[in-house]
Scaffold this active site. Structure first.
Site, PDB file in Angstrom:
ATOM      1  N   LYS A 188       0.809  -1.210   0.000  1.00  0.00           N
ATOM      2  CA  LYS A 188       0.000   0.000   0.000  1.00  0.00           C
ATOM      3  C   LYS A 188       0.854   1.277   0.000  1.00  0.00           C
ATOM      4  O   LYS A 188       2.063   1.224   0.197  1.00  0.00           O
ATOM      5  CB  LYS A 188      -0.950  -0.040   1.192  1.00  0.00           C
ATOM      6  CG  LYS A 188      -1.939  -1.230   1.123  1.00  0.00           C
ATOM      7  CD  LYS A 188      -2.985  -1.053   0.040  1.00  0.00           C
ATOM      8  CE  LYS A 188      -3.670  -2.318  -0.440  1.00  0.00           C
ATOM      9  NZ  LYS A 188      -4.418  -3.080   0.534  1.00  0.00           N
TER      10      LYS A 188
HETATM   11  C1  LIG Z   1      -5.340  -4.125   1.152  1.00  0.00           C
HETATM   12  C2  LIG Z   1      -6.792  -3.955   1.247  1.00  0.00           C
HETATM   13  C3  LIG Z   1      -7.503  -4.191   2.433  1.00  0.00           C
HETATM   14  C4  LIG Z   1      -6.919  -4.905   3.617  1.00  0.00           C
HETATM   15  O1  LIG Z   1      -5.807  -4.384   4.161  1.00  0.00           O
HETATM   16  P1  LIG Z   1      -4.767  -5.325   4.973  1.00  0.00           P
HETATM   17  O2  LIG Z   1      -3.941  -4.306   5.678  1.00  0.00           O
HETATM   18  O3  LIG Z   1      -3.993  -6.121   3.968  1.00  0.00           O
HETATM   19  O4  LIG Z   1      -5.537  -6.170   5.910  1.00  0.00           O
HETATM   20  C5  LIG Z   1      -8.847  -3.857   2.475  1.00  0.00           C
HETATM   21  N1  LIG Z   1      -9.485  -3.358   1.411  1.00  0.00           N
HETATM   22  C6  LIG Z   1      -8.856  -3.130   0.234  1.00  0.00           C
HETATM   23  C7  LIG Z   1      -9.607  -2.549  -0.913  1.00  0.00           C
HETATM   24  C8  LIG Z   1      -7.497  -3.445   0.110  1.00  0.00           C
HETATM   25  O5  LIG Z   1      -6.887  -3.282  -1.080  1.00  0.00           O
END
Ligand SMILES: *Cc1c(COP(=O)(O)O)cnc(C)c1O
Length: 387
Positions: A188
């Site tokens: 991210k």
């Molecule tokens: C990455 C992601 C999540 C979850 O995040 P994590 O930190 O990996 O648990 C939730 N929603 C979307 C759209 C994502 O891309």
């Protein structure tokens, strides 16, 4: 793409501080006589609140946890319905299932996010919340979606796992709804390895979330933690000091990350915008996106696939689209019994518009560090694919 590209000395410095200054205390609460005033998770929450011009932020252990905590704070569970969009990551739907509520997905429109018209059709008396997702950094049609939620008296949550730092009408994504959630997993915009954050509009809801993510602890300043006050059960989704430290360093790089994204996306777009056979995905008016990806539509799925193949030959990957929707498109999620049941056990038939749009979309990842030769390579690959 993501903050992992520029992890370095600043993160290391913050981590070392936990030991050099804070005597190695890795827990966000207590140990006040040992930690020498070192509070990394608290500092990260405060810095995040300042950046996003909010008063209430809560750091948690992941983006998925952030969604789960959001639903708990709004007291959503059994007999409630929660609506999200068909194009998202499985986590969004998983959090609804974990809360015990019924997950419903809408079609997407040409923003590749929630279609407000389909949202209206899917709201029932049982709908308690909407989770809109800013997929791959592109703002959803928040003006329309917020109006609908306000009118129908439904909570609005923004899954801002993508889109951290992006804006719409000069308002940060994640601050339009009642709650915004963020992910700091390793793919991210900014990362703490694993981690997440929530932003709240109302103090009352923030207080509920803060207690629920910590077994119900109200952190009553008048009581020691082992005698703490409580009014509900909860769970453990706390962030550790290690993640908080890395988050502080990463947040200080967010402006740089986003301006690099925007610049690199523009370089690629300037190179390919003259190609008639491609259409950029739509963006609501007033969007200033975090530019995680450059997504365009082509005429059909064969051309989309051939774009992917040509891009790969030229050493450029695609990101989720057109090929990797397995984990990102609800029509493919027969393994989720609860989701399947709430869609007549015919998930594969439920989202024809979304399916059509996704099958002819191509998503090019945007990186912070981009080799000069990338835009022209992308252009050559697309030209070969569309001709
Ligand atoms: C990455 C992601 C999540 C979850 O995040 P994590 O930190 O990996 O648990 C939730 N929603 C979307 C759209 C994502 O891309």
């Amino acid at each position: 793409m993501p903050g992992y590209e520029i992890i370095g000395q600043e993160e290391q410095f913050q981590l070392n501080e936990i030991f050099n200054k804070g005597n190695g205390v890795l827990f966000r609460h207590g140990f006040d006589n040992i930690r020498n005033n070192s509070y990394k998770v608290q500092d990260f929450e405060k810095a995040f609140a300042k950046y996003f011009k909010s008063n209430f932020t809560l750091a948690v252990s992941s983006g998925t946890a952030a969604l789960r905590v959001a639903l708990a704070a709004l007291q959503i569970g059994k007999n409630d319905e929660v609506i999200t969009q068909s194009f998202t990551f499985v986590a969004t739907v998983e959090s609804i299932i974990e809360a015990g509520a019924k997950p419903i997905c809408t079609e997407i429109d040409d923003t590749l996010n929630m279609d407000p018209e389909d949202l209206l059709l899917k709201i029932t008396d049982k709908t308690k919340a909407v989770i809109v997702v800013h997929m791959l950094g592109n703002p959803a049609r928040m003006r329309e979606i917020k109006n609908i939620c306000d009118k129908k008296n439904i909570y609005l949550i923004e899954d801002t796992a993508w889109g951290c730092g992006g804006m719409l009408e000069n308002k940060y994504l994640g601050t339009w709804g009642d709650i915004g959630t963020y992910s700091f997993d390793f793919a991210k915009t900014i990362t703490t390895g694993e981690g997440g954050m929530l932003i709240f509009k109302e103090e009352k809801i923030f207080n509920k979330a803060a207690a629920w993510h910590d077994h119900g602890h109200e952190n009553n300043p008048k009581l020691p933690r082992w005698e703490d006050s409580r009014s509900s059960s909860g769970f453990n989704y706390r962030m550790s000091e290690l993640q908080g430290a890395v988050g502080l360093a990463q947040l200080s790089k967010l402006d740089y990350i986003i301006s690099s994204h925007r610049m690199n996306k523009k370089k690629i777009w300037d190179e390919i915008k003259s190609i008639n056979a491609i259409d950029l995905r739509s963006m609501p008016e007033g969007s200033n996106e975090s530019a995680e990806a450059l997504i365009f539509f082509v005429e059909n799925s064969e051309i989309a696939k051939s774009c992917r193949d040509e891009l790969l030959i030229n050493g450029v990957g695609t990101k989720i689209l057109p090929e990797a929707i397995t984990w990102h498109f609800a029509a493919k999620w027969d393994h989720m019994k609860e989701l399947s049941e709430s869609h007549n056990n015919k998930l594969y038939k439920q989202f024809p518009n979304s399916s059509e749009l996704l099958s002819r979309s191509v998503s090019i990842p945007i990186n912070i560090k981009m080799n000069k030769s990338i835009p022209i390579k992308i252009k050559n690959a697309i030209l070969k694919a569309v001709n």
